[in-house]
Write an enzyme that holds these catalytic residues in place. Structure first.
Site, mmCIF file in Angstrom:
data_model
loop_
_atom_site.group_PDB
_atom_site.id
_atom_site.type_symbol
_atom_site.label_atom_id
_atom_site.label_comp_id
_atom_site.label_asym_id
_atom_site.label_seq_id
_atom_site.Cartn_x
_atom_site.Cartn_y
_atom_site.Cartn_z
ATOM 1 N N GLY A 150 0.769 -1.237 0.000
ATOM 2 C CA GLY A 150 0.000 0.000 0.000
ATOM 3 C C GLY A 150 0.796 1.280 0.000
ATOM 4 N N GLY A 151 2.115 1.194 0.029
ATOM 5 C CA GLY A 151 2.924 2.405 0.097
ATOM 6 C C GLY A 151 2.742 3.343 -1.081
ATOM 7 N N ASP A 200 -8.560 -10.281 -9.983
ATOM 8 C CA ASP A 200 -7.431 -10.784 -10.745
ATOM 9 C C ASP A 200 -7.017 -9.690 -11.720
ATOM 10 O OD1 ASP A 200 -5.724 -12.032 -12.560
ATOM 11 O OD2 ASP A 200 -6.823 -13.920 -12.514
ATOM 12 N N ASP A 218 2.608 -2.174 -10.470
ATOM 13 C CA ASP A 218 3.799 -2.518 -9.688
ATOM 14 C C ASP A 218 3.800 -4.042 -9.588
ATOM 15 O OD1 ASP A 218 6.100 -1.995 -8.174
ATOM 16 O OD2 ASP A 218 4.963 -2.106 -6.307
ATOM 17 N N CYS A 272 10.760 -4.555 -8.644
ATOM 18 C CA CYS A 272 11.904 -4.388 -7.732
ATOM 19 C C CYS A 272 12.960 -5.458 -8.015
ATOM 20 C CB CYS A 272 11.456 -4.420 -6.273
ATOM 21 S SG CYS A 272 10.480 -5.863 -5.820
#
Length: 341
Positions: A150-151, A200, A218, A272
């Protein structure tokens, strides 16, 4: 299959892996050594030093403007923290109250307490760049497709006041984590702008076609930092064997994201990982096979970020690749921006 990736190949450290194991998983390191020494060349040596040494890792502190504490800010300043992007910076239209320091370590985390907002959020500072690349305008409809923990959703609500923010997370446990995060940082007066969904991501495009102005994907990826410290060699071996399947999931998510955008809308794709197969190869595939999207130049963001972030030089103008280095141990994070035409 898709749920498995969210549970097992998570894009962020899960709660169970938040306490890093001190022992490096040699199976993963050997795999990374072979791949990244080819893809990054000499830069891999400095990146490897940071990734394999958690004592070098740094954590940014994103202050919560909805529950601002001058006491916390003064404490940060006394400990040598500084603003990541000062308001006087000419490179950025908006800035966050995000504090960083060149010293490794983590500012004390605040526990979730029902009905009480937290004063700050700890994050990898590179996450802020994905939100800045999205460049949300007030009143726009925004989708955070893979939102847990949630950041980035929190940062979006600080960057602008969207007309709607849909924070989506497919996995049940991670969706609960997302809900707790948002309730810990967003006042009730703004929560009515936020929809927390559990769809989904590959199907959202069919369910909500041309609904959003901006979309953040993300994506679930091979998390280089946490994978290096997999204490279970068997688990690490399975992860690496399944790694090649991730790009197919990422492409499916992006195709769905494109369907959700109105013409003229834009999306940011981020991971990431340093893996070329999950980063530039995925974006190149989308650009080459989707006639209704074009790459967006984000080199201005790159120039503005170059002071505080170590950026790979051999990328296209629509991409950023943040490489962790000692003193600037942010990332790894890949960011790319596309526009629907």
């Amino acid at each position: 299959m898709y749920a498995l990736f969210f549970l097992f190949l998570s894009k962020v450290e899960t709660k169970s892996s938040a306490k890093l194991q001190k022992q490096i998983c040699q199976v993963v390191l050997n795999h990374f050594e072979k791949q990244y020494s080819k893809e990054l060349g000499e830069a891999w040596n400095s990146v490897r030093r940071v990734l394999t040494t958690p004592q070098c890792w740094q954590y940014a502190v994103l202050l919560n403007p909805f529950h601002f504490s001058s006491e916390v800010e003064n404490d940060l300043l006394s400990k040598g923290y500084r603003l990541l992007f000062p308001g006087s910076s000419s490179c950025f239209r908006r800035s966050f109250k995000c504090y960083i320091t060149s010293t490794p370590g983590r500012f004390p985390a605040q526990k979730h307490r029902a009905g009480r907002l937290k004063e700050y959020y700890l994050l990898n500072a590179a996450s802020i760049l994905a939100v800045m690349a999205l460049d949300i305008e007030n009143g726009e409809k925004v989708l955070d497709m893979c939102a847990a923990p949630g950041g980035k959703s929190i940062a979006m609500l600080q960057y602008a006041c969207p007309g709607l923010l849909q924070s989506n997370e497919y996995d049940n446990l991670r969706s609960n984590w997302l809900r707790n995060t948002l309730e810990s940082f967003i006042p009730e007066s703004l929560l009515n702008l936020v929809i927390i969904s559990q769809l989904d991501g590959r199907q959202i495009g069919n369910l909500q076609p041309e609904r959003f102005d901006k979309v953040l994907v993300d994506a679930p990826c091979s998390n280089d930092r946490s994978w290096l410290f997999s204490s279970d060699i068997q688990q690490a071996t399975v992860r690496l064997a399944q790694r090649k399947e991730l790009s197919a999931v990422q492409i499916q998510l992006l195709r769905s994201a494109i369907k959700t955008m109105r013409p003229g809308g834009s999306l940011v794709y981020s991971t990431c990982t340093l893996s070329k197969a999950e980063n530039s190869d995925v974006i190149s595939h989308i650009i080459n096979t989707c006639s209704n999207v074009l790459p967006v130049d984000i080199s201005t963001l790159a120039r503005g970020a170059s002071k505080e972030f170590a950026l790979a030089s051999d990328v296209q103008r629509h991409e950023l690749l943040i490489l962790p280095e000692v003193g600037r141990a942010w990332g790894p994070m890949y960011i790319s921006k596309l526009k629907k035409v």
